[in-house]
Each structure stands twice: as C-alpha cells, then as structure tokens.
Motif scaffolding. Structure first.
Motif, PDB file in Angstrom:
ATOM      1  N   GLY A   1      54.512 -21.720 125.018  1.00 23.54           N
ATOM      2  CA  GLY A   1      53.246 -22.437 124.810  1.00 23.54           C
ATOM      3  C   GLY A   1      53.125 -22.935 123.375  1.00 23.54           C
ATOM      4  N   LEU A   2      54.262 -22.946 122.694  1.00 26.85           N
ATOM      5  CA  LEU A   2      54.245 -23.226 121.248  1.00 26.85           C
ATOM      6  C   LEU A   2      54.492 -24.697 120.918  1.00 26.85           C
ATOM      7  N   ARG A   3      53.638 -25.209 120.050  1.00 27.12           N
ATOM      8  CA  ARG A   3      54.000 -26.452 119.380  1.00 27.12           C
ATOM      9  C   ARG A   3      53.817 -26.212 117.894  1.00 27.12           C
ATOM     10  N   VAL A   4      54.906 -26.360 117.183  1.00 21.28           N
ATOM     11  CA  VAL A   4      54.852 -26.163 115.745  1.00 21.28           C
ATOM     12  C   VAL A   4      55.128 -27.525 115.119  1.00 21.28           C
ATOM     13  N   SER A   5      54.307 -27.914 114.144  1.00 20.16           N
ATOM     14  CA  SER A   5      54.478 -29.257 113.601  1.00 20.16           C
ATOM     15  C   SER A   5      54.211 -29.333 112.107  1.00 20.16           C
ATOM     16  N   ALA A   6      54.803 -30.356 111.499  1.00 21.36           N
ATOM     17  CA  ALA A   6      54.571 -30.611 110.083  1.00 21.36           C
ATOM     18  C   ALA A   6      54.117 -32.055 109.934  1.00 21.36           C
ATOM     19  N   MET A   7      53.064 -32.253 109.122  1.00 24.16           N
ATOM     20  CA  MET A   7      52.610 -33.609 108.817  1.00 24.16           C
ATOM     21  C   MET A   7      53.312 -34.040 107.530  1.00 24.16           C
ATOM     22  N   VAL A   8      54.086 -35.135 107.638  1.00 24.79           N
ATOM     23  CA  VAL A   8      54.852 -35.550 106.467  1.00 24.79           C
ATOM     24  C   VAL A   8      54.427 -36.936 105.984  1.00 24.79           C
ATOM     25  N   HIS A   9      54.497 -37.138 104.674  1.00 22.01           N
ATOM     26  CA  HIS A   9      54.144 -38.417 104.054  1.00 22.01           C
ATOM     27  C   HIS A   9      55.453 -39.101 103.653  1.00 22.01           C
ATOM     28  N   LEU A  10      55.755 -40.246 104.312  1.00 26.49           N
ATOM     29  CA  LEU A  10      57.064 -40.863 104.117  1.00 26.49           C
ATOM     30  C   LEU A  10      57.004 -42.314 103.617  1.00 26.49           C
ATOM     31  N   PRO A  11      56.363 -42.542 102.467  1.00 27.58           N
ATOM     32  CA  PRO A  11      56.254 -43.926 101.985  1.00 27.58           C
ATOM     33  C   PRO A  11      57.593 -44.522 101.566  1.00 27.58           C
ATOM     34  N   GLY A  12      58.474 -43.724 100.987  1.00 29.81           N
ATOM     35  CA  GLY A  12      59.759 -44.236 100.509  1.00 29.81           C
ATOM     36  C   GLY A  12      60.609 -44.729 101.656  1.00 29.81           C
ATOM     37  N   LEU A  13      60.771 -43.884 102.682  1.00 28.58           N
ATOM     38  CA  LEU A  13      61.574 -44.256 103.845  1.00 28.58           C
ATOM     39  C   LEU A  13      60.963 -45.452 104.558  1.00 28.58           C
TER      40      LEU A  13
ATOM     41  N   SER B   1      48.068 -44.159 100.253  1.00 30.41           N
ATOM     42  CA  SER B   1      49.432 -43.670 100.398  1.00 30.41           C
ATOM     43  C   SER B   1      50.284 -44.095  99.193  1.00 30.41           C
ATOM     44  N   ASP B   2      50.107 -45.349  98.746  1.00 34.75           N
ATOM     45  CA  ASP B   2      50.834 -45.833  97.561  1.00 34.75           C
ATOM     46  C   ASP B   2      50.453 -45.025  96.319  1.00 34.75           C
ATOM     47  N   VAL B   3      49.136 -44.759  96.175  1.00 35.33           N
ATOM     48  CA  VAL B   3      48.673 -44.030  94.996  1.00 35.33           C
ATOM     49  C   VAL B   3      49.214 -42.597  95.024  1.00 35.33           C
ATOM     50  N   ARG B   4      49.203 -42.008  96.207  1.00 34.08           N
ATOM     51  CA  ARG B   4      49.736 -40.655  96.352  1.00 34.08           C
ATOM     52  C   ARG B   4      51.219 -40.618  95.955  1.00 34.08           C
ATOM     53  N   LEU B   5      51.946 -41.634  96.378  1.00 33.18           N
ATOM     54  CA  LEU B   5      53.360 -41.734  95.996  1.00 33.18           C
ATOM     55  C   LEU B   5      53.481 -41.838  94.468  1.00 33.18           C
ATOM     56  N   GLY B   6      52.595 -42.657  93.872  1.00 30.53           N
ATOM     57  CA  GLY B   6      52.594 -42.830  92.417  1.00 30.53           C
ATOM     58  C   GLY B   6      52.379 -41.509  91.688  1.00 30.53           C
ATOM     59  N   ILE B   7      51.502 -40.673  92.256  1.00 31.63           N
ATOM     60  CA  ILE B   7      51.241 -39.354  91.661  1.00 31.63           C
ATOM     61  C   ILE B   7      52.475 -38.468  91.792  1.00 31.63           C
TER      62      ILE B   7
ATOM     63  N   GLY C   1      55.104 -39.209  89.314  1.00 32.48           N
ATOM     64  CA  GLY C   1      54.770 -39.093  87.895  1.00 32.48           C
ATOM     65  C   GLY C   1      54.312 -40.392  87.257  1.00 32.48           C
ATOM     66  N   ILE C   2      54.000 -41.409  88.062  1.00 37.71           N
ATOM     67  CA  ILE C   2      53.509 -42.679  87.500  1.00 37.71           C
ATOM     68  C   ILE C   2      52.019 -42.548  87.170  1.00 37.71           C
ATOM     69  N   ILE C   3      51.304 -41.846  88.041  1.00 38.58           N
ATOM     70  CA  ILE C   3      49.858 -41.658  87.862  1.00 38.58           C
ATOM     71  C   ILE C   3      49.578 -40.185  87.602  1.00 38.58           C
ATOM     72  N   ASP C   4      48.550 -39.913  86.805  1.00 39.64           N
ATOM     73  CA  ASP C   4      48.147 -38.550  86.444  1.00 39.64           C
ATOM     74  C   ASP C   4      47.978 -37.658  87.688  1.00 39.64           C
ATOM     75  N   PRO C   5      48.708 -36.531  87.749  1.00 44.24           N
ATOM     76  CA  PRO C   5      48.635 -35.657  88.936  1.00 44.24           C
ATOM     77  C   PRO C   5      47.244 -35.067  89.176  1.00 44.24           C
ATOM     78  N   LYS C   6      46.389 -35.102  88.150  1.00 40.85           N
ATOM     79  CA  LYS C   6      45.046 -34.538  88.339  1.00 40.85           C
ATOM     80  C   LYS C   6      44.246 -35.335  89.378  1.00 40.85           C
ATOM     81  N   LEU C   7      44.713 -36.547  89.656  1.00 40.39           N
ATOM     82  CA  LEU C   7      44.003 -37.387  90.626  1.00 40.39           C
ATOM     83  C   LEU C   7      44.322 -36.994  92.079  1.00 40.39           C
ATOM     84  N   LYS C   8      45.338 -36.151  92.263  1.00 40.34           N
ATOM     85  CA  LYS C   8      45.815 -35.880  93.629  1.00 40.34           C
ATOM     86  C   LYS C   8      44.755 -35.295  94.580  1.00 40.34           C
ATOM     87  N   PRO C   9      44.012 -34.230  94.154  1.00 38.84           N
ATOM     88  CA  PRO C   9      43.010 -33.685  95.094  1.00 38.84           C
ATOM     89  C   PRO C   9      42.015 -34.754  95.534  1.00 38.84           C
ATOM     90  N   LYS C  10      41.635 -35.643  94.594  1.00 37.83           N
ATOM     91  CA  LYS C  10      40.666 -36.675  94.943  1.00 37.83           C
ATOM     92  C   LYS C  10      41.260 -37.672  95.948  1.00 37.83           C
TER      93      LYS C  10
END
Lengths: 167, 348
Positions: B169-181, B288-294, B297-306
């Motif tokens: 009865g198992l479904r195990v999954s991961a949500m992945v962010h794949l802007p580069g690919l 998604s682009d901004v997240r990739l930028g973070i 290291g292009i954009i300040d990582p402090k912006l990530k939670p926001k």
C-alpha cells in the motif's frame, strides 16, 4: 528485442490484439508506439480503468467469469473490468484465481514480502520466521555444525507450536 | 528580509525549510493505503456507510495529536487550500460528502479518510528524508491498527481498492526542482530513464496534473513483491541519480553560460518585482528561476524561505486566504502580482 518498426530502439511497448479470433503481436519502442497512435488509448478517460480493460482484453478468460459476483459486496467481475477497482477486501479472496495473473502483470509478483500487521497478520510473521530458520538449518547442516543445527531445530519446533494448528 | 508574519501564518513550516539535498529535493512524502475488513471500498459505499466508517476511524485517532475534520463541514476554499498544501488529493475534494481528514498538530502527518481507500496515511518532510518519513508513517499505521481491523491477506498483503496499490500500500515520493534539466531540454531523456527504472513521474498534485515551476514528483510504481525498505531504497537510488544529473547541468551552465544564467535569473526577479498581472503558471516559472539563482549563489540565500513561501501563497486558494476574501478569477492575477511585489519589496 528491437522495435520492429524502426529497428533502432529497444521495444518497450508490447501489444497483443485479438481481431476475429486471430492474435497479432506488435513490439514497438516508445516513440514509434506514439507515432502510430498505439499509445493514444492511454489518454482516454480514467487512465487506470482503460488500462485494465486493455490488459484484460489481452488475456484469455472464461466467458462465464464476467457475470461472477463477489458474495460479500456483489461486485461482478465485469464491473471490475470496466472500472479497475475492486468492491471490497473480500473480492481478492472471491476472485483470487482470476486476479493472480492480472496482479502478476501489474506488479510483476503476487507475493507480499513487506510489513505484516500485528493483529491482522495472523501467523504470517511466525511462518516467515520459520522459513528463515529452515534456511539457516540447511546451512548449518551443510557446514556440519550439528550443535547449532539442533538449536535451530528446537526453535522451529517451538515456533510451530506457537502458531498452533494453522500450519 | 524576514519572511513576513502574514505569509508564515498561511504556510506550514516544512514548506519554507530546506532539508538534505535541498538544492534539488523540495520534499519527501510517504503514503500507506489501508482498508477496514468486511467493509466495501469507498467508491462502492453509500454516504451513510462512508459516515459510519469515518466515525469508526475517528475513534481510533489520537485526539491529543490530531485535528479531525469532516470535509463537508468546511468551505470549498478551505478544501482547495488543503489540496494546495498536499494534505488532500484532487480526487477527495471532488466529492467531500462522507469523507474526512485527520491532521497532526505539527502538520507533518495526516490521514485522508474514504478517499479511494478507507485510510491513506501520509507523512511529509523537507528535503530527501525518505527513511524518516517512512518510520513516522509506519508508526502511525501501528497505532491505528491497534483498534481497527485492517484488511490483510497472507499472499496479497494489504488489500486496496486498486490492485496497483496492493501489497505494501506504499507510495513513496520525492518532489524535485529541475530547472537546469528543463531549460537544456534534457528532461524527456532523463524522465524516460527514470521510468525504465520502474518509477513514475507526475506533476505537483499527483496523478494527471501538470508540472508547474519545474517541479516534478518521482514515485514508485509497484507496491507488491518487495519490502517497504526496498521500494524506498530503489526510489532513493533513482532520485539520487536525478540530483546528480541536475547538479551537473547547473555547474555546466554556470561555467559556460554565466551571463545567460545571471540575466535569466535577474530578469525573472525583475518581472516578479514589477508586474501588475501574473498567472499562477507564470509566477511559478519565474519563482523557479529565482530559486535556481539562490541555489547557484547568484542571489542572496536569505531570500530562499520567502521564495518557497511565495511558491505556495500564489496558488489560487492560498491567495484568496491571504487576501481574506474570495476573488473572481480575473482579479486573481492582479492580486497575485500585488502580493509578490509587496513581499519582495520588503527585502529593501
């Protein structure tokens, strides 16, 4: 096996169709199957239920089966074929023989090897343990470790007793 | 630069946290399908029968740890909001009568009641943490089994409405962010390979939903014949491969197309800061682009939670909750742009 249309990519789509009682088989790669429209049927309506209809269409099943009903919930096998969902847990026992080949096709296996619930699992946990011990017993005997083998044998006897008459 | 309190109230903590392999893996989820013996599966139950089953399950749930909700008792906006938070599925909100959900107070575990199966035990956590999510789900399963008669067969394992969920009865999954690919057109090739490994790839809300913001869910397809740990291990292997490929592409982009990448990231941030009308799809693509930028290291990582919080807040039901009233579809694009602009301006 290579795709019979392009002869380049490995065949991953295997189609069996019955037309006027004659079976034809096709083995295609993903892109050829798409190009020839063979994959389109996956996009109609509920993808899973059409999947079951297609799957069951490729299997030889007794015509009398379609009207067979689950004695617990009254679901007929034909309803399952059209919808893809079983009616109740008892359907798996009622249609066990018919479901076995279908489940093997979907899951690649028909035997559960995962978790066993404490209450509903019955004696399955003990049976699995006995099976493991029997393997160990054979190993011990072949290595001529008779003292160890005797210990394992006693443990098996104890577990068999614990499981009671169900074994 | 702190994420504003108004946003925090509407998102669950795991959504803005970053876990292991957090540059690619957004979250890990585990679902266990369970049913009660001698009861028809929900699709074959009357509303009365569904309500009886719901009551039976309610009694088995620990009131100190879970909030229990009858789905017909809350507004459709609340239900959609829970779907956007991955607590409910699109299937269950389509017909809420007789259905329910129990949500743990830490919001990391929940149980959907009378979806396709009587119980769908779910756990979630940020990053790639399949083992931990599995343990929590199995423990909750043990607790529920103490007072519920679970349908189990010695050969077939846990019995489920669809034979595709049978066994564990198992479904195990991961949500992945794949802007580069995605931006280098490598996604079809890679996802094809993942498919061949026996894994399914879906959009953000599961079965039959589209991929938005370069977010994909990778999950096991089979559920019978191996142990839960083996299924999780196979998924982890596939996801680890995907992580490696995405990182390789990102490094190559950084090396060979530095200005192209910087331009893309800053343009997207610029549009988010200035636009007056923006759709969910466009906003997710730009975020998604901004997240990739973070992550590069292009954009300040402090912006990530926001950014992570905004990816959630801009979805239709969340947006309406944030604004405090229901919005006509044509007004949503305006308010969505306003919220993003205001939140990003607070950065200073």
């Amino acid at each position: 096996m290579l795709c019979e249309r392009c002869n380049k990519n490995p065949a991953t789509v295997h189609l069996k169709t019955y037309v006027n009682g004659i079976m034809t088989e096709k083995h295609l790669c993903q892109s050829c199957a798409k190009e020839t429209g063979q994959l389109q049927l996956w996009n109609l309506g509920n993808p899973l239920s059409s999947f079951f209809e297609t799957l069951l269409g490729t299997m030889e099943l007794k015509p009398t089966l379609w009207s067979a009903k689950c004695r617990m919930c009254n679901l007929s096998f034909d309803q399952f074929r059209r919808g893809g969902q079983l009616g109740c847990p008892a359907c798996y026992t009622e249609f066990r023989e018919e479901l076995n080949p279908i489940i093997r096709r979907i899951q690649g296996d028909v035997v559960h090897r995962g978790k066993v619930p404490k209450r509903a699992g019955g004696t399955l946990s003990i049976k699995r343990k006995i099976e493991q011990l029997r393997n160990k017993l054979n190993e011990a005997v072949s290595l001529e470790e008779y003292e160890k083998a005797a210990e394992i044998r006693d443990e098996i006897k104890r577990l068999e007793k614990e499981a009671g008459g169900e074994l | 630069m702190d994420t504003s309190k108004r946003i925090l109230k509407l998102v669950t903590p795991w959504m803005i946290e970053s876990g292991p392999e957090g540059d690619v893996v957004v979250s890990s989820r585990v679902r266990l399908a369970r049913n009660i013996k001698d009861r028809s599966f929900p699709a074959h139950c009357s509303t009365t029968q569904k309500k009886e089953i719901r009551e039976e399950i309610k009694k088995a749930i620990d009131k100190d740890k879970f909030n229990f909700i009858n789905l017909e008792d809350i507004s459709s906006l609340e239900r959609e909001n829970m779907m956007e938070s991955h607590v409910l599925s699109p299937q269950i909100i389509a017909d809420p009568e007789g259905r329910g959900v129990a949500i743990a107070k830490d919001q990391l575990s929940s149980v959907m009641i009378n979806e396709e199966d009587h119980l769908r035990i779910q756990t979630i956590a940020p990053g790639l943490v399949l083992k931990e999510a599995m343990q929590r789900a199995s423990q909750l399963d043990d607790e529920l089994e103490q007072s519920l008669d679970i349908a189990f067969d010695e050969n077939f394992g846990y019995l489920t409405a669809w034979p595709t969920n049978l066994g564990t009865g198992l479904r195990v999954s991961a949500m992945v962010h794949l802007p580069g690919l995605s931006m280098t057109n490598n996604l079809p090739r890679l996802l094809g390979a993942v498919n061949q490994l026996g894994m399914a790839v879906r959009g953000i809300y599961g079965e039959g939903t589209e991929a938005l913001g370069n977010l994909y869910q990778i999950s096991n397809q089979r559920s019978l014949g191996s142990t839960e740990q083996e299924f999780a291990k196979d998924l982890e292997t596939a996801v680890t491969h995907v992580i490696g490929e995405e990182r390789k592409i990102r490094e190559a982009l950084k090396e060979n197309s530095k200005y192209f990448l910087e331009d893309k990231v800053y343009r997207s941030l610029g549009v988010l800061k200035e636009a007056r009308l923006i759709s969910t799809g466009e906003a997710l693509a730009l975020l998604s682009d901004v997240r990739l930028g973070i992550d590069l290291g292009i954009i300040d990582p402090k912006l990530k939670p926001k950014v992570q919080a905004l990816m959630q807040i801009i979805r239709p039901a969340h947006l309406q909750k944030y604004m405090g009233n229901t919005l006509e579809p044509e007004m949503r694009d305006y308010y969505r742009a306003t919220v993003i602009r205001e939140e990003l301006a607070k950065e200073g």
